[in-house]
Motif scaffolding. Structure first.
Motif, PDB file in Angstrom:
ATOM      1  N   PHE A 113      41.577  45.318  41.920  1.00  0.00           N
ATOM      2  CA  PHE A 113      41.242  46.727  42.138  1.00  0.00           C
ATOM      3  C   PHE A 113      40.735  46.947  43.557  1.00  0.00           C
ATOM      4  CE2 PHE A 113      38.629  50.600  41.395  1.00  0.00           C
ATOM      5  CZ  PHE A 113      39.649  51.403  40.902  1.00  0.00           C
ATOM      6  N   VAL A 114      39.942  46.025  44.069  1.00  0.00           N
ATOM      7  CA  VAL A 114      39.439  46.118  45.441  1.00  0.00           C
ATOM      8  C   VAL A 114      40.592  46.130  46.437  1.00  0.00           C
ATOM      9  CG1 VAL A 114      38.211  44.818  47.240  1.00  0.00           C
ATOM     10  CG2 VAL A 114      37.145  45.164  45.005  1.00  0.00           C
ATOM     11  N   ALA A 115      41.583  45.264  46.215  1.00  0.00           N
ATOM     12  CA  ALA A 115      42.737  45.223  47.119  1.00  0.00           C
ATOM     13  C   ALA A 115      43.455  46.561  47.159  1.00  0.00           C
ATOM     14  CB  ALA A 115      43.697  44.107  46.688  1.00  0.00           C
ATOM     15  N   ALA A 116      43.580  47.216  45.995  1.00  0.00           N
ATOM     16  CA  ALA A 116      44.233  48.532  45.943  1.00  0.00           C
ATOM     17  C   ALA A 116      43.382  49.591  46.623  1.00  0.00           C
ATOM     18  CB  ALA A 116      44.506  48.908  44.488  1.00  0.00           C
ATOM     19  N   MET A 117      42.053  49.513  46.445  1.00  0.00           N
ATOM     20  CA  MET A 117      41.153  50.481  47.073  1.00  0.00           C
ATOM     21  C   MET A 117      41.252  50.422  48.595  1.00  0.00           C
ATOM     22  SD  MET A 117      37.708  50.158  44.743  1.00  0.00           S
ATOM     23  CE  MET A 117      36.761  51.276  45.767  1.00  0.00           C
TER      24      MET A 117
END
Length: 300
Positions: free
Chosen positions: A286-290
């Motif tokens: 999720f962090v990578a997408a954010m």
């Protein structure tokens, strides 16, 4: 000695197969190795589980009583292993995030939908709060990651990503500022302002901008929430200053948004976690997408 998964699996396999040779083949074991496991299990429970002769294997009464219990234990343990592997692979888990309300109402819903397309079992625990509360929730480990406003020099946090949120002026369509393509700080200083309350990251940016310009704004009211600020503007109490990403600024057909032509009206934002803590794999995804969705901060 304690019960282990391999011994329980061996017992269940022999009980269902009724034969050591067939059970050993199913478990990809040699027959002597399987026999050793069954003997070890019988030693642990202190009772014979199988009656054996040269051709047949049959459960003893104690074995029949234990079979449903050990079968259930085996099923439970195998499900635990499956879930543990899913956690490790990032194909299951809960993303615990605290974030600014503007982000929660703008980018967050789309990010959640995108992740759930790849990870249908992903869950989300969301706290949409002002920046100071984001920091406290991360510090207290009530969430794993936080999207907060302002620069981050706190040694308690690791900064995973930095970005910016450009502020805009929001006013009624009939307001004199609505006729301007770009608004300057001096224009804002000449009209009553509806500013979000002290302690919010937007207010910190606005106060710093006016302070650096040695100018004192006329503050008409100070609501905590952006939706309330928009309502105050709609009611004719003044002009508000909000992040350009805020959906509230476009929710009112009678209001208009104008960019502020001043580099001071930019809110820094940071994606943080508690220093030294390992993120769940699903949260790492999720962090990578954010990071891809947040406007990056300019390089110094």
């Amino acid at each position: 000695m304690d019960l282990n998964l391999r011994d329980i699996r061996a017992f269940v396999a022999v009980a269902h197969a009724g034969n050591f040779t067939r059970a050993a083949a199913r478990l990809h074991l040699s027959q002597p190795a399987l026999t050793v496991q069954i003997r070890r299990l019988e030693e642990i429970v202190g009772v014979r589980l199988f009656d054996r002769d040269s051709r047949n294997v049959a459960l003893t009464p104690a074995g029949r009583d234990l079979l449903p219990l050990l079968q259930k234990s085996l099923n439970d343990m195998e499900h635990v292993l499956i879930d543990a592997r899913a956690l490790g692979e990032g194909s299951w888990g809960v993303v615990r995030i605290a974030c600014l309300p503007t982000f929660a109402a703008s980018l967050l819903p789309d990010l959640i939908q995108d992740l759930r397309k790849d990870v249908p079992r992903a869950g989300f625990h969301i706290r949409d709060v002002v920046a100071s509360q984001v920091n406290e929730l991360v510090r207290n480990e009530e969430v794993d990651i936080g999207l907060t406003g302002g620069g981050q020099a706190d040694a308690a946090f690791d900064v995973l990503h930095t970005g910016v949120d450009r502020l805009v002026a929001v006013c009624p369509k009939a307001h004199p500022l609505a006729r301007m393509r770009h608004i300057r700080l001096t224009d804002l200083a000449s009209v009553p302002l509806v500013l979000t309350a002290q302690g919010t990251s937007v207010r910190a940016v606005v106060d710093a901008a006016f302070s650096d310009a040695r100018c004192t704004p006329e503050v008409a009211c100070e609501p905590m929430y952006m939706m309330t600020a928009v309502a105050m503007v709609r009611g004719g109490l003044g002009v508000t200053i909000l992040p350009g990403t805020a959906r509230e600024v476009r929710a009112e057909p009678g209001l208009i948004v104008r960019p502020i032509n001043d580099p001071a009206f930019v809110r820094p934002i940071a994606l943080i976690k508690r220093r030294g803590r390992t993120l769940p794999k699903v949260t790492e995804r999720f962090v990578a997408a954010m990071k891809q969705k947040i406007d990056p901060a300019p390089q110094a």
